[in-house]
Design an enzyme around this catalytic site. Structure first.
Site, PDB file in Angstrom:
ATOM      1  CG  ASP A   1      -1.848   1.179   1.253  1.00  0.00           C
ATOM      2  OD1 ASP A   1      -1.544   2.211   0.619  1.00  0.00           O
ATOM      3  OD2 ASP A   1      -2.905   1.069   1.884  1.00  0.00           O
ATOM      4  CG  HIS A   2       1.009   3.965  -3.315  1.00  0.00           C
ATOM      5  ND1 HIS A   2       0.035   3.275  -3.966  1.00  0.00           N
ATOM      6  CD2 HIS A   2       0.605   5.246  -3.287  1.00  0.00           C
ATOM      7  CE1 HIS A   2      -0.927   4.100  -4.335  1.00  0.00           C
ATOM      8  NE2 HIS A   2      -0.608   5.306  -3.931  1.00  0.00           N
TER       9      HIS A   2
ATOM     10  CG  HIS B   1      -4.558   4.516  -0.009  1.00  0.00           C
ATOM     11  ND1 HIS B   1      -3.606   3.559  -0.200  1.00  0.00           N
ATOM     12  CD2 HIS B   1      -4.950   4.912  -1.239  1.00  0.00           C
ATOM     13  CE1 HIS B   1      -3.440   3.381  -1.506  1.00  0.00           C
ATOM     14  NE2 HIS B   1      -4.237   4.181  -2.145  1.00  0.00           N
TER      15      HIS B   1
HETATM   16  N1  LIG Z   1      -0.070   3.515 -12.163  1.00  0.00           N
HETATM   17  C1  LIG Z   1      -0.139   3.883 -10.906  1.00  0.00           C
HETATM   18  O1  LIG Z   1       0.077   5.035 -10.552  1.00  0.00           O
HETATM   19  C2  LIG Z   1      -0.488   2.873  -9.856  1.00  0.00           C
HETATM   20  C3  LIG Z   1      -0.462   3.268  -8.506  1.00  0.00           C
HETATM   21  C4  LIG Z   1      -0.747   2.330  -7.528  1.00  0.00           C
HETATM   22  C5  LIG Z   1      -1.053   1.034  -7.880  1.00  0.00           C
HETATM   23  N2  LIG Z   1      -1.095   0.676  -9.193  1.00  0.00           N
HETATM   24  C6  LIG Z   1      -1.404  -0.734  -9.522  1.00  0.00           C
HETATM   25  O2  LIG Z   1      -0.315  -1.273 -10.259  1.00  0.00           O
HETATM   26  C7  LIG Z   1      -0.761  -2.220 -11.212  1.00  0.00           C
HETATM   27  C8  LIG Z   1      -0.267  -1.820 -12.607  1.00  0.00           C
HETATM   28  O3  LIG Z   1      -0.801  -0.540 -12.910  1.00  0.00           O
HETATM   29  P1  LIG Z   1      -0.354   0.279 -14.212  1.00  0.00           P
HETATM   30  O4  LIG Z   1      -0.981   1.610 -14.056  1.00  0.00           O
HETATM   31  O5  LIG Z   1       1.095   0.188 -14.428  1.00  0.00           O
HETATM   32  O6  LIG Z   1      -1.109  -0.513 -15.365  1.00  0.00           O
HETATM   33  P2  LIG Z   1      -0.817  -0.465 -16.937  1.00  0.00           P
HETATM   34  O7  LIG Z   1      -0.182   0.821 -17.326  1.00  0.00           O
HETATM   35  O8  LIG Z   1      -2.082  -0.886 -17.610  1.00  0.00           O
HETATM   36  O9  LIG Z   1       0.281  -1.600 -17.138  1.00  0.00           O
HETATM   37  C9  LIG Z   1      -0.035  -2.963 -17.041  1.00  0.00           C
HETATM   38  C10 LIG Z   1       1.176  -3.787 -17.469  1.00  0.00           C
HETATM   39  O10 LIG Z   1       0.798  -5.166 -17.430  1.00  0.00           O
HETATM   40  C11 LIG Z   1       1.076  -5.762 -18.708  1.00  0.00           C
HETATM   41  N3  LIG Z   1       0.068  -6.791 -18.976  1.00  0.00           N
HETATM   42  C12 LIG Z   1      -1.259  -6.747 -18.746  1.00  0.00           C
HETATM   43  N4  LIG Z   1      -1.830  -7.915 -19.081  1.00  0.00           N
HETATM   44  C13 LIG Z   1      -0.824  -8.713 -19.550  1.00  0.00           C
HETATM   45  C14 LIG Z   1      -0.751 -10.050 -20.045  1.00  0.00           C
HETATM   46  N5  LIG Z   1      -1.827 -10.855 -20.136  1.00  0.00           N
HETATM   47  N6  LIG Z   1       0.450 -10.539 -20.403  1.00  0.00           N
HETATM   48  C15 LIG Z   1       1.563  -9.777 -20.331  1.00  0.00           C
HETATM   49  N7  LIG Z   1       1.549  -8.498 -19.868  1.00  0.00           N
HETATM   50  C16 LIG Z   1       0.382  -7.993 -19.495  1.00  0.00           C
HETATM   51  C17 LIG Z   1       0.992  -4.636 -19.681  1.00  0.00           C
HETATM   52  O11 LIG Z   1       1.772  -5.015 -20.778  1.00  0.00           O
HETATM   53  P3  LIG Z   1       1.347  -4.661 -22.282  1.00  0.00           P
HETATM   54  O12 LIG Z   1       1.917  -3.292 -22.490  1.00  0.00           O
HETATM   55  O13 LIG Z   1       1.999  -5.678 -23.072  1.00  0.00           O
HETATM   56  O14 LIG Z   1      -0.163  -4.697 -22.313  1.00  0.00           O
HETATM   57  C18 LIG Z   1       1.645  -3.497 -18.873  1.00  0.00           C
HETATM   58  O15 LIG Z   1       3.045  -3.637 -18.890  1.00  0.00           O
HETATM   59  C19 LIG Z   1      -2.285  -2.249 -11.090  1.00  0.00           C
HETATM   60  O16 LIG Z   1      -2.641  -3.293 -10.232  1.00  0.00           O
HETATM   61  C20 LIG Z   1      -2.612  -0.907 -10.439  1.00  0.00           C
HETATM   62  O17 LIG Z   1      -3.803  -0.960  -9.689  1.00  0.00           O
HETATM   63  C21 LIG Z   1      -0.803   1.562 -10.184  1.00  0.00           C
END
Ligand SMILES: NC(=O)c1ccc[n+]([C@@H]2O[C@H](COP(=O)([O-])OP(=O)(O)OC[C@H]3O[C@@H](n4cnc5c(N)ncnc54)[C@H](OP(=O)(O)O)[C@@H]3O)[C@@H](O)[C@H]2O)c1
Length: 511
Positions: A198-199, A261
């Site tokens: 939980d960041h 959070h």
């Molecule tokens: N972004 C934030 O600020 C943030 C903050 C807190 C928590 N989170 C959590 O962190 C996690 C990731 O978030 P994100 O924002 O980085 O999401 P995102 O930008 O949609 O990135 C998802 C990643 O997963 C890969 N992926 C998805 N399905 C896949 C599959 N079947 N096989 C291989 N690769 C796959 C995607 O690759 P492709 O490019 O190949 O689709 C991409 O690299 C989530 O659980 C989110 O709730 C994010």
């Protein structure tokens, strides 16, 4: 003066500061937003501070067809955009050689065989002693799939070194799915290997709540129902859903902000003092206090909670869309973008003290804060003076973007008559410590590398937090909102939220 260790012996800022254990870190979702905006900058910051292990390598994996070199190029581009510090070119050039990339889909079993092979090669080359850290920076729908596949190819086994799995939020969609996710993860991984992140807990200001409460003799005696009138926790965001309508439609603010959070912050504010800063001592106290939250009955949901959704409005002179007009959002969406909840904690310390929590999007300012409002002083002394009312003392813990602590008290206005005015004593983090700006993930990654689980959620804590939120979700689902949208963007939420607290003779702090 001796330095205080806030977390266990390995904590950053302590006199025992040392790099984490040698390891290979594997990021699933290496082409995603989290990786480029937060994880990579955090890892780079650890490298700048000499807190990354000397023997360290990183393998990124996602579907994109990149090579090791093109991944290194991409990360080199991204880090320049997202770094939180002045960029250190020679350090990065050395660091980037330790990055590797493996293309593959998470549902392809062969991809995990290839990963196991690459891990063995990288481990031998970088002498990382078989230690492996898997980071699931991926959509929650694939958490258990990846965990299972890793286990299937033997990567969850801790034979030569340790093997840890960091699971991003959200952890479950409701209590049942969180329970199922825990069960599925635990089929291949032991509880001590699962690190639920939980960041918010990586923020210095959140960690400082414990230091503030337990390292200062003057506050702890006041920290109870005898002196505290009520507590307000606010997480206000100015932004809307920022193109993440798809995700937000399935979430809403209760799941996205409160259940994780805000309940974590509530636990820090309200928990009993632990006997040590050992991970389980702290986590036991957090589970205990969240477990003491008075169960929210269906009747209470109607009187103790308010939900809202923003319509279009004006913010900083710009016209902004309503939630239902955002991309990927249903025209008749019932998803709440605002929630206010009143909770009670049934224990000796807090019996009868309301904790008001509110969070929302498209509010007038961005602010995360905890306000502890003390009881009013008796007014008898001021009866025959011009003083019309005494304001209660308030202690404000500012989490972000302001980071500090403020104590409001009454002071006499200079002059022959007795007039009072509220004045403020203020401590500001940045001014006192001049710390380099980070992402909030540095501490968490460092802790995981150093085997300090204090800031990560154990399965029972996750379940306890869902237990509080679930009855609210159930009632909200069975009684669809009839007044959505019910607050214009740029205002401080629905009118009902004001009434929730004003009925008790209290007022929200201004957002
Ligand atoms: N972004 C934030 O600020 C943030 C903050 C807190 C928590 N989170 C959590 O962190 C996690 C990731 O978030 P994100 O924002 O980085 O999401 P995102 O930008 O949609 O990135 C998802 C990643 O997963 C890969 N992926 C998805 N399905 C896949 C599959 N079947 N096989 C291989 N690769 C796959 C995607 O690759 P492709 O490019 O190949 O689709 C991409 O690299 C989530 O659980 C989110 O709730 C994010």
């Amino acid at each position: 003066m001796a330095e205080m260790t806030l977390r266990s012996e390995a904590a950053i800022g302590s006199t025992h500061e040392r790099p984490g254990d040698p390891c290979v870190m594997v990021i699933f979702g290496a082409s995603g937003d989290l990786t480029k905006r937060l994880l990579m900058p955090a890892i780079y910051n650890l490298a700048c501070d000499g807190l990354l292990p000397h023997c360290f390598a990183l393998i990124g994996t996602a579907r994109n067809d990149m090579t090791h070199d093109s991944f290194r190029d991409q990360m080199s581009k991204d880090i320049r955009q997202f770094t939180t510090r002045d960029f250190n070119e020679p350090l990065w050039d050395e660091f980037v050689r330790n990055l590797y990339y493996l293309p593959g889909s998470f549902d392809d079993p062969d991809a995990y065989q290839r990963l196991a092979q690459l891990l063995a090669e990288v481990d031998a080359k970088h002498q990382t002693r078989g230690n492996r850290l898997f980071y699931l920076a991926v959509p929650p729908t694939v958490f258990s799939l990846i965990a299972h596949q890793l286990g299937r190819v033997g990567l969850a086994r801790e034979e030569q070194g340790w093997s840890r799995l960091i699971v991003e939020k959200p952890f479950g969609h409701d209590r049942e799915s969180a329970h199922n996710l825990n069960r599925e993860l635990q089929e291949q991984w032991q509880e001590h290997q699962i690190w639920r992140i939980d960041h918010y807990l990586g923020k210095e200001t959140v960690q400082n709540i414990l230091a503030f409460r337990f390292a200062n003799g003057i506050f702890e005696p006041l920290w109870n129902r005898r002196y505290v009138d009520h507590v307000q926790l606010t997480v206000a965001e100015k932004v809307g859903v920022e193109g993440r309508g798809n995700y937000y439609e399935r979430s809403g603010v209760l799941r996205d902000m409160m259940q994780n959070h805000m309940f974590q912050m509530l636990a820090y504010v309200a928990m009993e003092p632990p006997n040590s800063f050992r991970a389980d001592d702290i986590r036991n106290k957090k589970v205990e206090v969240l477990g003491a939250v008075h169960p929210v009955t269906p009747e209470n949901v109607l009187t103790h909670t308010v939900r809202g959704q923003y319509s279009g409005g004006t913010m900083d002179g710009n016209i902004v869309l309503g939630y239902r007009e955002e991309p990927d959002v249903a025209k008749d969406s019932r998803t709440e973008t605002f929630a206010a909840v009143k909770l009670f904690i049934d224990n000796w310390r807090w019996h009868g003290v309301p904790f008001y929590l509110r969070s929302g999007k498209r509010l007038p300012s961005r602010r995360t804060e905890i306000a502890i409002q003390f009881k009013h002083a008796p007014e008898v002394l001021f009866r025959d003076t011009p003083v019309e009312r005494l304001d209660a003392n308030q202690l404000l813990l500012q989490i972000q973007p302001e980071q500090g602590i403020e104590l409001a008290f009454e002071a006499k206005v200079p002059g022959p008559l007795m007039h009072l005015q509220t004045v403020r004593m203020h401590f500001e983090y940045q001014e006192a410590f001049h710390a380099a700006r980070g992402t909030g993930y540095e501490t968490l990654l460092y802790d995981c590398l150093s085997n300090d689980a204090t800031l990560f959620s154990r399965s029972d804590l996750v379940d306890t937090a869902w237990k509080i939120a679930q009855p609210i979700l159930d009632v909200w689902t069975s009684l669809p909102p009839r007044d959505f949208p019910n607050y214009p963007a740029g205002t401080s939420g629905p009118k009902d939220a004001d009434q929730l607290i004003e009925r008790d003779g209290r007022q929200w702090r201004r957002i």
